[in-house]
Design an enzyme around this catalytic site. Structure first.
Site, PDB file in Angstrom:
ATOM      1  N   HIS A 208      -1.836   1.553   7.543  1.00  0.00           N
ATOM      2  CA  HIS A 208      -2.096   1.390   6.119  1.00  0.00           C
ATOM      3  C   HIS A 208      -1.925   2.732   5.405  1.00  0.00           C
ATOM      4  O   HIS A 208      -2.184   3.794   5.983  1.00  0.00           O
ATOM      5  CB  HIS A 208      -3.534   0.878   5.971  1.00  0.00           C
ATOM      6  CG  HIS A 208      -4.002   0.617   4.584  1.00  0.00           C
ATOM      7  ND1 HIS A 208      -3.304  -0.164   3.680  1.00  0.00           N
ATOM      8  CD2 HIS A 208      -5.133   1.022   3.929  1.00  0.00           C
ATOM      9  CE1 HIS A 208      -3.982  -0.238   2.542  1.00  0.00           C
ATOM     10  NE2 HIS A 208      -5.091   0.481   2.666  1.00  0.00           N
TER      11      HIS A 208
ATOM     12  N   CYS B 120       0.821  -1.213   0.000  1.00  0.00           N
ATOM     13  CA  CYS B 120       0.000   0.000   0.000  1.00  0.00           C
ATOM     14  C   CYS B 120       0.853   1.259   0.000  1.00  0.00           C
ATOM     15  O   CYS B 120       0.510   2.256  -0.631  1.00  0.00           O
ATOM     16  CB  CYS B 120      -0.940   0.003   1.195  1.00  0.00           C
ATOM     17  SG  CYS B 120      -0.092   0.006   2.796  1.00  0.00           S
TER      18      CYS B 120
ATOM     19  N   ASN C 240      -8.597   3.756  -1.903  1.00  0.00           N
ATOM     20  CA  ASN C 240      -7.877   2.602  -1.381  1.00  0.00           C
ATOM     21  C   ASN C 240      -7.255   1.826  -2.543  1.00  0.00           C
ATOM     22  O   ASN C 240      -7.517   2.128  -3.715  1.00  0.00           O
ATOM     23  CB  ASN C 240      -8.838   1.702  -0.590  1.00  0.00           C
ATOM     24  CG  ASN C 240      -8.129   0.838   0.435  1.00  0.00           C
ATOM     25  OD1 ASN C 240      -6.904   0.779   0.494  1.00  0.00           O
ATOM     26  ND2 ASN C 240      -8.909   0.162   1.269  1.00  0.00           N
TER      27      ASN C 240
END
Length: 329
Positions: free
Chosen positions: A272, A110, A292
């Site tokens: 994240h 990520c 995302n």
């Protein structure tokens, strides 16, 4: 200074089972929906995907040794800030680039995705739509020392863009998007394709298409920096485009489907990285607009909203960014 950590243990799972509910079960989802009214939970993952999903939720890691000091930017707060803002609408020439939802698949990358996405957006924005270069998350993931499939550090990713450059490249098996495409296919067919975690591939300084030269496909950024706090983050996005943000992930976030997310439990999974591209107000609740990297079947077609102005899940501690050095490519 930053203090980032990753938790790859079953504390969240054990805590959830104390009340007899699996974090990805229909019963747990129903409990989330009974606790609040600003967002709705639903099924994004199957129950047996939980070990894999914890890796997805823990892509930020604590760097080795002393933490580097990152330049801090402070904008003039006398400037007007609109009630709502969406980078896709603010820069329509770049809407296709800004609106691209990627899929990190079975890799805790990520940190590389949110960086590469924001870098791509800013190249387009600051070239007035003339350069729609997609920055390669694959090149950043495999060739920098910022991290790998076990997580990475966002500020190191932006520093690498400034010092070494990152080649072009986009989605899996897409040679038409630049030099180096991502090495994993999407996870659209959960759970059959993405139940196992993978390691970081070796760095290959070569383009997928032999007609492209690796060195010539490099993009570069100017000195990287950080911005902190709600108003400063708004001004940064308003002036320069999307940024890379970090947030703590709790069990309930895995089940996000729509609305303005607020944490409903304390079962922490990890930290994240996501892309922040705007803000707004929904039913009287202020939110940040986020992208995302868990593909378009998650959340609101890959996007989510999170409570703004309360540092929800640590989202307002800082964001990482940098401007493209357009003269170098």
């Amino acid at each position: 200074m930053k203090s980032l950590c990753v938790l790859f243990v079953a504390i969240g799972l054990a805590s959830a089972f104390k009340i007899g509910l699996h974090p990805l079960s229909d019963e747990y989802i129903a409990e989330i929906n009974s606790k609040q009214s600003t967002w709705r939970a639903g099924r994004n993952f199957e129950v047996d995907e939980y070990p894999y999903v914890k890796v997805l939720a823990s892509g930020i890691k604590k760097p080795n040794g002393l933490l580097k000091q990152v330049k801090k930017i402070v904008h003039d707060e006398n400037e007007d800030i609109p009630e709502s803002f969406d980078a896709r609408e603010a820069w329509p020439k770049c809407a296709d680039v800004i609106g691209m939802i990627r899929d990190q698949s079975r890799c805790g990358s990520c940190w590389a995705f949110a960086a590469a996405e924001s870098m791509s957006d800013r190249i387009c924005i600051h070239s007035n739509g003339e350069k729609k270069t997609i920055v390669s998350a694959q090149d950043l993931l495999t060739c920098s020392s910022a991290g790998g499939c076990r997580g990475g550090n966002p500020s190191d990713a932006w520093e690498y863009w400034h010092e070494q450059g990152i080649v072009s490249g986009g989605l899996y098996n897409r040679t038409d998007q630049g030099c180096k495409s991502y090495f994993l296919p999407t996870c659209d067919d959960h759970p059959t394709q993405c139940t196992e975690y993978v390691g970081t591939p070796e760095c290959v300084e070569q383009c997928d298409d032999a007609s492209l030269t690796y060195k010539d496909q490099k993009t570069y950024g100017l000195e990287n920096y950080e911005v902190s706090g709600e108003q400063q983050m708004q001004l940064e996005i308003l002036k320069n485009g999307p940024v890379e943000a970090t947030m703590d992930v709790f069990n309930d976030f895995l089940n996000y489907k729509s609305g303005v997310y607020q944490v409903t439990n304390s079962h922490y999974l990890g930290t994240h990285a996501v892309k922040m591209l705007g803000w707004g107000v929904e039913n009287g609740v202020k939110y940040w607009l986020m992208a995302n990297s868990w593909n378009e079947r998650w959340g609101e077609a890959g996007y989510f909203k999170i409570l703004r102005g309360h540092n929800e899940a640590g989202i307002e501690l800082w964001v990482d960014a940098g401007l493209p050095d357009l003269g170098k490519f």
